[in-house]
Structures are given as structure tokens and as C-alpha cells.
Scaffold this motif. Structure first.
Motif, PDB file in Angstrom:
ATOM      1  N   VAL A 199      49.013  52.664  27.288  1.00 41.08           N
ATOM      2  CA  VAL A 199      49.128  53.625  26.187  1.00 41.08           C
ATOM      3  C   VAL A 199      48.558  54.968  26.634  1.00 41.08           C
ATOM      4  CG1 VAL A 199      48.319  54.226  23.868  1.00 41.08           C
ATOM      5  CG2 VAL A 199      49.078  51.893  24.355  1.00 41.08           C
ATOM      6  N   ILE A 200      49.293  56.030  26.357  1.00 39.63           N
ATOM      7  CA  ILE A 200      48.852  57.381  26.704  1.00 39.63           C
ATOM      8  C   ILE A 200      48.654  58.163  25.413  1.00 39.63           C
ATOM      9  CG2 ILE A 200      49.340  59.462  28.028  1.00 39.63           C
ATOM     10  CD1 ILE A 200      51.346  57.771  29.651  1.00 39.63           C
ATOM     11  N   GLY A 201      47.424  58.594  25.172  1.00 40.05           N
ATOM     12  CA  GLY A 201      47.112  59.409  24.007  1.00 40.05           C
ATOM     13  C   GLY A 201      46.816  60.834  24.403  1.00 40.05           C
ATOM     14  N   THR A 216      37.588  47.816  27.458  1.00 37.00           N
ATOM     15  CA  THR A 216      37.665  46.557  26.716  1.00 37.00           C
ATOM     16  C   THR A 216      38.852  46.510  25.757  1.00 37.00           C
ATOM     17  OG1 THR A 216      36.237  47.344  24.915  1.00 37.00           O
ATOM     18  CG2 THR A 216      35.160  46.361  26.835  1.00 37.00           C
ATOM     19  N   LEU A 217      39.603  47.603  25.646  1.00 38.42           N
ATOM     20  CA  LEU A 217      40.768  47.628  24.761  1.00 38.42           C
ATOM     21  C   LEU A 217      41.857  46.679  25.279  1.00 38.42           C
ATOM     22  CD1 LEU A 217      41.087  51.479  24.081  1.00 38.42           C
ATOM     23  CD2 LEU A 217      40.160  49.734  22.541  1.00 38.42           C
ATOM     24  N   PRO A 218      42.741  46.201  24.409  1.00 40.06           N
ATOM     25  CA  PRO A 218      43.806  45.290  24.841  1.00 40.06           C
ATOM     26  C   PRO A 218      44.955  45.994  25.555  1.00 40.06           C
ATOM     27  CG  PRO A 218      44.009  45.707  22.499  1.00 40.06           C
ATOM     28  CD  PRO A 218      42.738  46.384  22.938  1.00 40.06           C
ATOM     29  N   VAL A 219      44.786  47.288  25.839  1.00 37.71           N
ATOM     30  CA  VAL A 219      45.786  48.061  26.589  1.00 37.71           C
ATOM     31  C   VAL A 219      45.057  48.874  27.651  1.00 37.71           C
ATOM     32  CG1 VAL A 219      47.271  48.256  24.549  1.00 37.71           C
ATOM     33  CG2 VAL A 219      45.673  50.105  25.097  1.00 37.71           C
ATOM     34  N   ASP A 220      45.793  49.373  28.630  1.00 42.05           N
ATOM     35  CA  ASP A 220      45.243  50.342  29.575  1.00 42.05           C
ATOM     36  C   ASP A 220      45.455  51.729  28.978  1.00 42.05           C
ATOM     37  OD1 ASP A 220      44.391  48.508  31.509  1.00 42.05           O
ATOM     38  OD2 ASP A 220      46.389  48.384  32.384  1.00 42.05           O
ATOM     39  N   TYR A 221      44.363  52.425  28.664  1.00 39.31           N
ATOM     40  CA  TYR A 221      44.460  53.691  27.946  1.00 39.31           C
ATOM     41  C   TYR A 221      44.248  54.884  28.880  1.00 39.31           C
ATOM     42  CZ  TYR A 221      43.611  57.418  24.578  1.00 39.31           C
ATOM     43  OH  TYR A 221      43.682  58.594  23.868  1.00 39.31           O
ATOM     44  N   ILE A 291      62.083  46.666  23.900  1.00 41.06           N
ATOM     45  CA  ILE A 291      61.329  47.748  23.251  1.00 41.06           C
ATOM     46  C   ILE A 291      61.631  47.776  21.759  1.00 41.06           C
ATOM     47  CG2 ILE A 291      61.160  50.260  23.057  1.00 41.06           C
ATOM     48  CD1 ILE A 291      61.376  50.429  26.081  1.00 41.06           C
ATOM     49  N   GLN A 292      62.889  47.561  21.393  1.00 40.41           N
ATOM     50  CA  GLN A 292      63.263  47.555  19.980  1.00 40.41           C
ATOM     51  C   GLN A 292      62.518  46.457  19.232  1.00 40.41           C
ATOM     52  OE1 GLN A 292      67.246  46.249  19.133  1.00 40.41           O
ATOM     53  NE2 GLN A 292      67.380  47.474  17.269  1.00 40.41           N
ATOM     54  N   THR A 293      62.408  45.279  19.839  1.00 45.13           N
ATOM     55  CA  THR A 293      61.707  44.161  19.214  1.00 45.13           C
ATOM     56  C   THR A 293      60.237  44.497  18.991  1.00 45.13           C
ATOM     57  OG1 THR A 293      63.197  42.548  20.214  1.00 45.13           O
ATOM     58  CG2 THR A 293      61.070  41.739  19.492  1.00 45.13           C
ATOM     59  N   VAL A 294      59.598  45.087  19.996  1.00 43.81           N
ATOM     60  CA  VAL A 294      58.188  45.453  19.876  1.00 43.81           C
ATOM     61  C   VAL A 294      57.994  46.474  18.754  1.00 43.81           C
ATOM     62  CG1 VAL A 294      56.249  46.572  21.042  1.00 43.81           C
ATOM     63  CG2 VAL A 294      57.658  44.935  22.281  1.00 43.81           C
ATOM     64  N   LYS A 295      58.886  47.452  18.684  1.00 41.51           N
ATOM     65  CA  LYS A 295      58.748  48.486  17.662  1.00 41.51           C
ATOM     66  C   LYS A 295      58.945  47.938  16.255  1.00 41.51           C
ATOM     67  CE  LYS A 295      59.653  52.760  20.168  1.00 41.51           C
ATOM     68  NZ  LYS A 295      60.437  54.008  20.188  1.00 41.51           N
ATOM     69  N   LEU A 296      59.880  47.004  16.085  1.00 44.61           N
ATOM     70  CA  LEU A 296      60.080  46.417  14.766  1.00 44.61           C
ATOM     71  C   LEU A 296      58.855  45.612  14.345  1.00 44.61           C
ATOM     72  CD1 LEU A 296      63.822  45.288  14.783  1.00 44.61           C
ATOM     73  CD2 LEU A 296      62.780  47.128  13.468  1.00 44.61           C
ATOM     74  N   LYS A 297      58.266  44.900  15.270  1.00 42.51           N
ATOM     75  CA  LYS A 297      57.045  44.149  14.957  1.00 42.51           C
ATOM     76  C   LYS A 297      55.908  45.113  14.632  1.00 42.51           C
ATOM     77  CE  LYS A 297      58.220  40.051  17.730  1.00 42.51           C
ATOM     78  NZ  LYS A 297      58.188  39.094  16.610  1.00 42.51           N
ATOM     79  N   PHE A 298      55.862  46.247  15.339  1.00 42.41           N
ATOM     80  CA  PHE A 298      54.848  47.265  15.059  1.00 42.41           C
ATOM     81  C   PHE A 298      55.057  47.837  13.656  1.00 42.41           C
ATOM     82  CE2 PHE A 298      53.387  51.618  14.828  1.00 42.41           C
ATOM     83  CZ  PHE A 298      52.130  51.576  15.424  1.00 42.41           C
ATOM     84  N   ARG A 299      56.311  48.198  13.317  1.00 45.51           N
ATOM     85  CA  ARG A 299      56.593  48.779  11.998  1.00 45.51           C
ATOM     86  C   ARG A 299      56.299  47.772  10.889  1.00 45.51           C
ATOM     87  NH1 ARG A 299      56.109  53.923  13.009  1.00 45.51           N
ATOM     88  NH2 ARG A 299      57.522  54.644  14.643  1.00 45.51           N
ATOM     89  N   TRP A 333      47.844  46.968  16.887  1.00 45.85           N
ATOM     90  CA  TRP A 333      49.143  46.549  16.371  1.00 45.85           C
ATOM     91  C   TRP A 333      50.146  46.400  17.511  1.00 45.85           C
ATOM     92  CZ3 TRP A 333      49.534  50.578  11.796  1.00 45.85           C
ATOM     93  CH2 TRP A 333      48.606  50.226  10.808  1.00 45.85           C
ATOM     94  N   LEU A 334      50.112  47.349  18.414  1.00 45.17           N
ATOM     95  CA  LEU A 334      51.034  47.312  19.548  1.00 45.17           C
ATOM     96  C   LEU A 334      50.762  46.102  20.440  1.00 45.17           C
ATOM     97  CD1 LEU A 334      53.198  48.794  21.325  1.00 45.17           C
ATOM     98  CD2 LEU A 334      51.259  49.811  22.523  1.00 45.17           C
ATOM     99  N   SER A 335      49.490  45.863  20.748  1.00 52.05           N
ATOM    100  CA  SER A 335      49.130  44.739  21.603  1.00 52.05           C
ATOM    101  C   SER A 335      49.570  43.414  20.996  1.00 52.05           C
ATOM    102  CB  SER A 335      47.616  44.737  21.835  1.00 52.05           C
ATOM    103  OG  SER A 335      47.216  43.585  22.560  1.00 52.05           O
ATOM    104  N   ASN A 336      49.313  43.244  19.696  1.00 49.16           N
ATOM    105  CA  ASN A 336      49.712  42.006  19.030  1.00 49.16           C
ATOM    106  C   ASN A 336      51.237  41.872  18.948  1.00 49.16           C
ATOM    107  OD1 ASN A 336      47.059  41.202  18.605  1.00 49.16           O
ATOM    108  ND2 ASN A 336      46.910  42.240  16.633  1.00 49.16           N
ATOM    109  N   SER A 337      51.915  43.001  18.741  1.00 58.33           N
ATOM    110  CA  SER A 337      53.382  42.979  18.690  1.00 58.33           C
ATOM    111  C   SER A 337      53.968  42.571  20.035  1.00 58.33           C
ATOM    112  CB  SER A 337      53.919  44.352  18.276  1.00 58.33           C
ATOM    113  OG  SER A 337      53.456  44.709  16.992  1.00 58.33           O
TER     114      SER A 337
END
Length: 514
Positions: A199-201, A216-221, A291-299, A333-337
Motif C-alpha cells: 500500500v502506498i499512501g 507490524t501492519l498486515p501490508v507493506d506500507y 482486483i475486481q473481487t478484492v475491491k468488491l469485498k473492500f466496498r 479492510w484491504l488485507s482481510n479482503s
């Protein structure tokens, strides 16, 4: 082990070496990791000393990669001239770009000179069929579990749509449409093995992170001003993946697109293969439904959050509830999705792009086409979520995935090498940015002003909350909820047991009188 705070002498005793060796390893950690991931032979390694020209070296190397991607003929004098240019902009008059410096630069970055071929720059695949015929040969030396694809996508984590239903005659000004976005990179093998999301913020440490360690985040930030992928972050991702594959004694084939942020990188355990230009909508597995599947789970999670928020605060408007969503919420949310995406979905999406586990020698990508019904698009959507999507955002739930479909994930224009040196350093050497500057870039600049005044529960209050949650779970008869609350309670107990004991003034006098 070096990162866990374990004393050097204990590590030395465990491995039967001197304490000084462990201390030196800690100091040279980045150098040792770099040698490991680049497969540098032990007998050829020598200590690299800082020269004070690291910024010039980094910018020159980034310029070199950009020039190679543009098919510019690079010579030694041209590299030296560009290095002198960067040094002058930095006010470094002691840098000479000598012949010795050039030789060290070439050796350090494993650069080789030769005739320029047209394999990547000039040759264009005329049709998808030609790529399908070529694909089996590219994959011939790799097992399906060692064939990966990575792709980036933009995500508006506080946004859900432009349209909304309204009564005739009512004003439809609506709330201010949030522009907060992040870039997400997803990577998996064609057999369903998932790599930790990236994830890039926009900020080094958003306020919502609090005291949490980013590691310790569930993503590489990562972060930069525009929350875009760049060559620095891309290479860091590859190096991390390369370390993982090397530790597992695996060699993998990674397919990526020809984005400007994807330079050619030489790695010991990863071979990077670029997809044909302008064909990724068909040839990129991630674009076939993953990617579409991940985004729908996120939404789905986003809208469930909205439903809960409207029940908790009936007077609040939708835009206000959206504004309360933080990048930390989005990360989890993204990690769980991503973790919920089924292996079968990934396998089918790879097949749709021409990667077949059963048969690489496919005559056409269409031979492995799968219907949209075969892809996991999260059919188990609560009615309240679907109603929220329609009533609040004016579109069907599955249409929410289109909101950020065309969002840019990297710079599409050429790098402006004539920009101020500070701008170039902030892009290619983000670690050089000061902490205060990164906060000014503002990931959470428009978050609630009350964030800093929110009451932080005490340990006692938190324990009371947990007991209330247990009572609630029992009353609604939800064993899954109860199981998660108990797990949370276990972690809370560990935190309370290990919390530092607060010193009192009397402790000081007791020690003095002993």
C-alpha cells in the motif's frame, strides 16, 4: 532476530561468535541484506564505506534507468556528465566524477555496455494470439506455483460514488467528494499463493497509525506525495520478494506490465517478464477479475461500516461518515479482503489470461475463457449493504468497483530531471525526507480535527468493554463473534501483563536508602 531487541551478547552465545561481529552486523544490516538478495559471492564481498556522494550516486542511477527505458544510447562520459550536473545542483563542488568513480559506479550497479537490442523497446506484439503462442515457451522452465503476476490499482478509500437519489425539488449539492486515495499492489502465483499486499499512501506516519509500528501492519506500507508507485518502491518490493524466494530456495517468473515505474531489475531468484504493451486488459491475470473481487469485498466492508455508523449516529450525513474512515481502516479492510479471495478465483483468472495449469501450449487465450459467474465476486452481500449502495450512492453494489477503475497508479509523464534537487531526492530517496516534511504532505490532512482529542480508554475501561462485548455475542448467539472477542481478550491480557510499571516518587527514595 537483530530487530527484536535481543542483546548482542545473547545472540553471540547462541551462534558461537563474538559480540563485536553481531554489533557490526547490526550496523551493516542494509548492506548485508543487499549482498544477500543480489547473490554476491562471499569471497568477493568487501566493506563499502560511505563517501558523502550517496545522493549523487542514487540520482545518477535513477537517471540511467530512465534513459535505458527510453532507448537512449548511454556512454561512460554521458554518465559522468550527468553525475556532475546533479552534484552541481546540490552544491557539491568536491565531487569530480573521475574515471575511478565511473568504474565503481558500473561495478556497484552491475551495469554492462553493449549494442542495444530492440527486444523491449521496439518490438510490438501484433495480436494476442502471438502472445498466447509465445507464453508456453516463457513458462516452460517454471512450475505453475512459481509463476506470478503483480499489478497496481488505485483505491479511493473514503469514496463511493457521485450519484445519489433525492426528492424532487431538494438540493443535490451533497457532501464534498473525497479525493483520498491510495495505490495498492497485489501479487499472487497462478496456483493461488498470495504475497502480502503493498500500500502506498501520502504520509510517512498518518495520525491514525498512532504508536503502531508500520512494520507490524498486515501490508507493506510506503509513501510519497502523490501516493503513486515509483521505481524506488517497485525495486523495494522486488527485493523483499526475492529475499523470500531465496530463503525458500525457489526461482520464480514474475509477469508485470510496462509501466514507467517498472524498470528492469536484475535479481538472483526472480526473473521479471514484461507483458506486451497495451494488452494488459487481456493478458494480465490480475485484471481478469482478481482486483475486481478484492475491491468488491473492500466496498462491502466500507458499506457495512456505513450501515453501522448510521445506526449509531442517525443524525450524521453519509459524507460525514465517509470522512471518518482512516487509511488504517482501509489497510485492514484491504488485507482481510485479499485474504478472502479464493484460490479457485485466482486460478480461473490466470486461465482467462492464457495461463493454464493443465496445458501451457494453448492455441488461444480464448480457449481458457471463463464466464464472469465463475469468478468470486462476493455474492453473499447483506441486503442492508445493497440498499445502502442504492439509496446513498445511486448505483448497484457491483458498480462500486468502477469508481476508481481509471485512477492513475504511477507517473505517466517523463521524469523532469531538471527539477529542483529537493524534489528529485524526495521522489527517489524518501528516507532523506524529514519526518515533519512527510507529515506536511498530509495523508490525514483533512481528517476530523477532533482526532487528537478522542478519549483514550484506560486498561480498566477496555476490560469492561470486552465483558460487554462477550455479553452481546452471547445474547445474539453468534459463536464466530464470540471467538474473535475471546482472541482479542487474550491479546489484551498480554498487553496488560507486559505493560511497564509506572514509577512513583517513593521508589526513588527507597533505592537511595538501601
Amino acid at each position: 532476530m537483530l530487530d527484536r531487541g535481543k542483546p548482542a551478547y545473547k545472540i553471540a552465545e547462541e551462534f558461537g561468535v563474538g559480540k563485536t561481529q553481531i554489533q557490526n552486523l547490526r550496523k551493516r544490516k542494509l548492506e548485508v541484506l543487499s549482498d544477500f538478495e543480489n547473490n554476491v559471492p562471499g569471497q568477493s564481498k568487501r566493506r563499502r564505506y560511505l563517501t558523502g556522494n550517496e545522493e549523487v550516486n542514487t540520482l545518477t542511477y535513477e537517471w540511467f534507468k530512465d534513459a535505458v527505458n527510453k532507448r537512449i544510447n548511454i556512454t561512460g562520459p554521458l554518465i559522468q556528465e550527468q553525475a556532475l550536473h546533479f552534484a552541481a545542483k546540490q552544491g557539491n563542488s568536491s565531487f569530480k566524477a573521475s574515471k575511478g568513480w565511473l568504474e565503481s559506479f558500473i561495478k556497484r550497479h552491475d551495469i554492462s555496455f553493449g549494442s542495444m537490442s530492440g527486444e523491449r523497446g521496439d518490438v510490438k506484439q501484433s495480436t494476442i494470439t502471438e502472445w498466447a503462442e509465445k507464453l508456453p515457451t516463457l513458462c516452460a522452465d517454471y512450475k505453475p506455483e512459481n509463476i506470478f503476476n503483480m499489478d497496481e490499482t488505485g483505491l479511493f478509500f473514503r469514496d463511493s460514488g457521485r450519484k445519489t437519489y433525492r426528492l424532487k425539488g431538494d438540493d443535490c449539492a451533497g457532501g464534498k467528494r473525497s479525493k483520498e486515495r491510495i495505490t495498492v499492489a497485489l501479487c499472487s502465483s497462478m496456483t493461488g499463493e498470495k504475497v502480502k499486499p503493498l500500500v502506498i499512501g501520502k504520509s510517512r506516519s498518518p495520525r491514525c497509525f498512532g504508536r503502531m509500528d508500520v512494520k507490524t501492519l498486515p501490508v507493506d506500507y510506503y509513501f510519497n506525495k502523490k501516493a503513486w508507485m515509483n521505481s524506488y518502491i517497485y525495486e523495494e518490493f522486488l527485493k523483499s520478494l526475492n529475499r523470500k524466494m531465496k530463503s525458500q530456495n525457489r526461482n520464480i517468473l514474475l509477469f508485470v506490465d510496462n509501466a514507467p515505474s517498472h524498470p528492469q531489475v536484475k535479481l538472483s531468484n526472480i526473473k521479471v517478464q514484461f507483458l506486451p504493451v497495451n494488452t494488459t486488459s487481456v493478458t494480465q491475470p490480475m485484471d481478469q477479475g482478481i482486483i475486481q473481487t478484492v475491491k468488491l469485498k473492500f466496498r462491502k466492508r466500507q458499506l457495512q461500516h456505513m450501515v453501522r455508523g448510521m445506526e449509531q449516529h442517525p443524525a450524521m450525513q453519509g459524507s460525514e461518515l465517509l470522512k471518518q474512515i482512516t487509511i488504517l481502516d482501509a489497510i485492514y479492510w484491504l488485507s482481510n479482503s485479499w485474504s478472502e479471495v479464493e484460490t479457485n478465483t485466482i486460478v480461473k483468472c490466470f486461465s482467462k489470461a492464457g495461463f493454464s495449469i493443465d496445458n501451457f501450449a494453448c492455441s488461444s487465450i480464448a480457449d481458457f475463457d471463463v464466464s464472469e459467474e465463475d469468478c468470486d465476486e462476493d455474492d453473499d452481500v447483506p441486503l442492508a449493504v445493497m440498499q445502502m449502495s442504492l439509496e446513498l450512492f445511486g448505483c448497484n453494489f457491483k458498480d462500486l468497483v468502477k469508481i476508481d477503475e481509471e485512477v492513475l497508479t504511477c507517473e505517466t509523464q517523463n521524469t523532469n530531471w531538471g527539477a529542483p534537487i529537493e524534489n528529485l531526492l524526495s521522489e527517489f530517496m524518501p528516507d532523506k525526507c524529514s519526518f515533519s516534511e512527510s507529515l506536511d504532505e498530509g495523508d490525514d490532512s483533512d481528517e476530523n480535527e477532533n482526532d487528537l482529542s478522542v478519549h483514550i480508554p484506560t486498561y480498566s475501561e477496555t476490560c469492561d468493554f470486552v465483558n460487554k462485548l462477550k455479553t452481546f455475542a452471547v445474547n445474539v448467539g453468534n459463536s464466530i463473534l464470540m471467538d474473535n472477542i475471546v482472541k482479542f481478550d487474550d491479546e489484551l491480557c498480554k498487553v496488560i501483563v507486559n505493560k511497564p510499571k509506572q514509577s512513583q516518587i517513593t521508589d526513588f527514595f527507597e533505592k537511595r536508602t538501601l
